[in-house]
Write a protein that holds these residues in place. Sequence first.
Motif, PDB file in Angstrom:
ATOM      1  N   SER A   1       5.557   1.660  -5.091  1.00  0.00           N
ATOM      2  CA  SER A   1       6.271   2.417  -6.336  1.00  0.00           C
ATOM      3  C   SER A   1       7.550   1.862  -6.632  1.00  0.00           C
ATOM      4  CB  SER A   1       6.577   3.907  -5.945  1.00  0.00           C
ATOM      5  OG  SER A   1       5.081   4.400  -5.576  1.00  0.00           O
ATOM      6  N   TYR A   2       8.035   2.046  -7.909  1.00  0.00           N
ATOM      7  CA  TYR A   2       9.272   1.240  -8.397  1.00  0.00           C
ATOM      8  C   TYR A   2       9.646   1.809  -9.539  1.00  0.00           C
ATOM      9  CZ  TYR A   2       6.112  -1.116 -11.578  1.00  0.00           C
ATOM     10  OH  TYR A   2       5.044  -1.010 -12.457  1.00  0.00           O
ATOM     11  N   LYS A   3      10.844   1.374  -9.969  1.00  0.00           N
ATOM     12  CA  LYS A   3      11.614   1.989 -11.394  1.00  0.00           C
ATOM     13  C   LYS A   3      11.721   0.865 -12.208  1.00  0.00           C
ATOM     14  CE  LYS A   3      16.242   0.430  -9.988  1.00  0.00           C
ATOM     15  NZ  LYS A   3      17.521   0.514  -9.492  1.00  0.00           N
ATOM     16  N   LYS A   4      11.776   1.169 -13.608  1.00  0.00           N
ATOM     17  CA  LYS A   4      12.039   0.250 -14.659  1.00  0.00           C
ATOM     18  C   LYS A   4      13.214   1.192 -15.487  1.00  0.00           C
ATOM     19  CE  LYS A   4       7.712  -1.657 -15.850  1.00  0.00           C
ATOM     20  NZ  LYS A   4       6.500  -1.865 -16.470  1.00  0.00           N
TER      21      LYS A   4
ATOM     22  N   GLU B   1      -4.793   5.218 -14.184  1.00  0.00           N
ATOM     23  CA  GLU B   1      -5.747   5.052 -13.295  1.00  0.00           C
ATOM     24  C   GLU B   1      -4.816   4.824 -11.718  1.00  0.00           C
ATOM     25  OE1 GLU B   1      -9.785   2.984 -11.489  1.00  0.00           O
ATOM     26  OE2 GLU B   1      -8.977   2.552 -13.480  1.00  0.00           O
ATOM     27  N   LYS B   2      -3.656   3.908 -11.945  1.00  0.00           N
ATOM     28  CA  LYS B   2      -3.211   3.610 -10.674  1.00  0.00           C
ATOM     29  C   LYS B   2      -1.742   4.066 -10.464  1.00  0.00           C
ATOM     30  CE  LYS B   2      -5.390  -0.948 -10.482  1.00  0.00           C
ATOM     31  NZ  LYS B   2      -5.112  -2.379 -10.613  1.00  0.00           N
ATOM     32  N   PHE B   3      -1.173   4.589 -11.721  1.00  0.00           N
ATOM     33  CA  PHE B   3       0.251   4.885 -11.458  1.00  0.00           C
ATOM     34  C   PHE B   3       0.398   6.417 -12.120  1.00  0.00           C
ATOM     35  CE2 PHE B   3       0.774   0.596 -10.915  1.00  0.00           C
ATOM     36  CZ  PHE B   3       1.897   0.432 -10.095  1.00  0.00           C
TER      37      PHE B   3
ATOM     38  N   CYS C   1       5.074   5.879  -9.732  1.00  0.00           N
ATOM     39  CA  CYS C   1       4.574   6.124  -8.793  1.00  0.00           C
ATOM     40  C   CYS C   1       3.192   5.668  -8.267  1.00  0.00           C
ATOM     41  CB  CYS C   1       4.583   7.920  -8.432  1.00  0.00           C
ATOM     42  SG  CYS C   1       6.483   8.621  -8.493  1.00  0.00           S
ATOM     43  N   LYS C   2       2.992   4.744  -7.522  1.00  0.00           N
ATOM     44  CA  LYS C   2       1.788   4.221  -7.063  1.00  0.00           C
ATOM     45  C   LYS C   2       0.940   5.141  -6.358  1.00  0.00           C
ATOM     46  CE  LYS C   2      -1.260   0.755  -6.884  1.00  0.00           C
ATOM     47  NZ  LYS C   2      -2.167   1.051  -6.251  1.00  0.00           N
TER      48      LYS C   2
ATOM     49  N   GLN D   1      -2.017   6.560  -4.281  1.00  0.00           N
ATOM     50  CA  GLN D   1      -3.041   5.921  -3.139  1.00  0.00           C
ATOM     51  C   GLN D   1      -4.377   5.997  -3.443  1.00  0.00           C
ATOM     52  OE1 GLN D   1      -2.055   7.597   0.885  1.00  0.00           O
ATOM     53  NE2 GLN D   1      -0.046   7.103   0.796  1.00  0.00           N
ATOM     54  N   SER D   2      -4.824   6.779  -4.366  1.00  0.00           N
ATOM     55  CA  SER D   2      -5.966   6.976  -4.886  1.00  0.00           C
ATOM     56  C   SER D   2      -6.234   7.219  -6.318  1.00  0.00           C
ATOM     57  CB  SER D   2      -6.950   8.199  -4.215  1.00  0.00           C
ATOM     58  OG  SER D   2      -6.478   9.392  -4.607  1.00  0.00           O
ATOM     59  N   ALA D   3      -7.392   6.925  -6.910  1.00  0.00           N
ATOM     60  CA  ALA D   3      -7.500   6.986  -8.302  1.00  0.00           C
ATOM     61  C   ALA D   3      -7.868   8.356  -8.872  1.00  0.00           C
ATOM     62  CB  ALA D   3      -8.572   6.209  -8.980  1.00  0.00           C
ATOM     63  N   LYS D   4      -7.557   9.315  -8.140  1.00  0.00           N
ATOM     64  CA  LYS D   4      -7.688  10.640  -8.669  1.00  0.00           C
ATOM     65  C   LYS D   4      -6.799  10.980  -9.560  1.00  0.00           C
ATOM     66  CE  LYS D   4      -8.566  13.151  -4.134  1.00  0.00           C
ATOM     67  NZ  LYS D   4      -7.968  14.244  -3.008  1.00  0.00           N
ATOM     68  N   LYS D   5      -7.347  12.130 -10.731  1.00  0.00           N
ATOM     69  CA  LYS D   5      -6.527  12.327 -11.688  1.00  0.00           C
ATOM     70  C   LYS D   5      -5.696  13.550 -11.521  1.00  0.00           C
ATOM     71  CE  LYS D   5      -6.922  14.066 -16.468  1.00  0.00           C
ATOM     72  NZ  LYS D   5      -7.731  14.548 -17.433  1.00  0.00           N
ATOM     73  N   TRP D   6      -4.401  13.527 -11.563  1.00  0.00           N
ATOM     74  CA  TRP D   6      -3.448  14.794 -11.379  1.00  0.00           C
ATOM     75  C   TRP D   6      -3.432  15.517 -12.531  1.00  0.00           C
ATOM     76  CZ3 TRP D   6       1.476  13.064  -8.373  1.00  0.00           C
ATOM     77  CH2 TRP D   6       1.320  12.267  -7.388  1.00  0.00           C
TER      78      TRP D   6
END
Length: 227
Positions: free
Chosen positions: A139-142, A82-84, A152-153, A155-160
């Motif tokens: 946004s960040y890396k692991k 939902e967030k990333f 990638c964080k 900006q909205s909860a839209k589904k990609w």
Amino acid sequence: MDLTEQINQLEADLQELGSLLEKAERKRVQELLKQEQKKVEKELSVKRQQKEQQARRAADPSAASKATYTVKITNYAWDQSEKFVKIYLTLKDVHTIPSENVEVNFTEGSFSVLVKDLGGKNHQMTVLNLLYPIDEKESYKKIKTDMVLVMCKKQSAKKWEYLTKVEKLAKDKEKPAVDDNADPGDGLMNMLKKIYSEGDDEMKRTINKAWSESQEKKVQGEGMMDF
């Protein structure tokens, strides 16, 4: 803290864990200590590999200059929560190089990855025109075993549905245009014409025969379909 000091600290932690494990009597405590012991052993192994690489580079100063060419990262996958939006880049042994060798930069509509001096090469990936804007600051890396995870964080909860706008446009072009006022028979006719024009001789004969038999039932003597 340099690698030598980190290794010394981890070795001391491992020694103390071993001492505690010998003294522990309760099974649950023993299991917890064993789990921590495995984690420290794994981290110690990675640090030792990094130190070996440093030593090789120091022994061969020309080694850094050998990594002069860059290859594109092509082995990746992505999914989302939902967030990333999460991009998984598969790179063998990436966890053994210093973390500063893995650079990930974000903008609102893109991200880029540069992995330096891995296997004698630099590895790069740039993704432009993300489907929706991202929060570059969040946004960040692991870095995981044989993998870089790009987070990638949203900006909205839209589904990609797609990762980029380009992919969406390409898929949209593949979809046939729908005309609500068109005769349904026209759509079938256009489809048959397309199959006919792209088909081999056998396919064309089959379509001609079917069309001819269909027309004969309606109007005797009607010719074959004009393609």
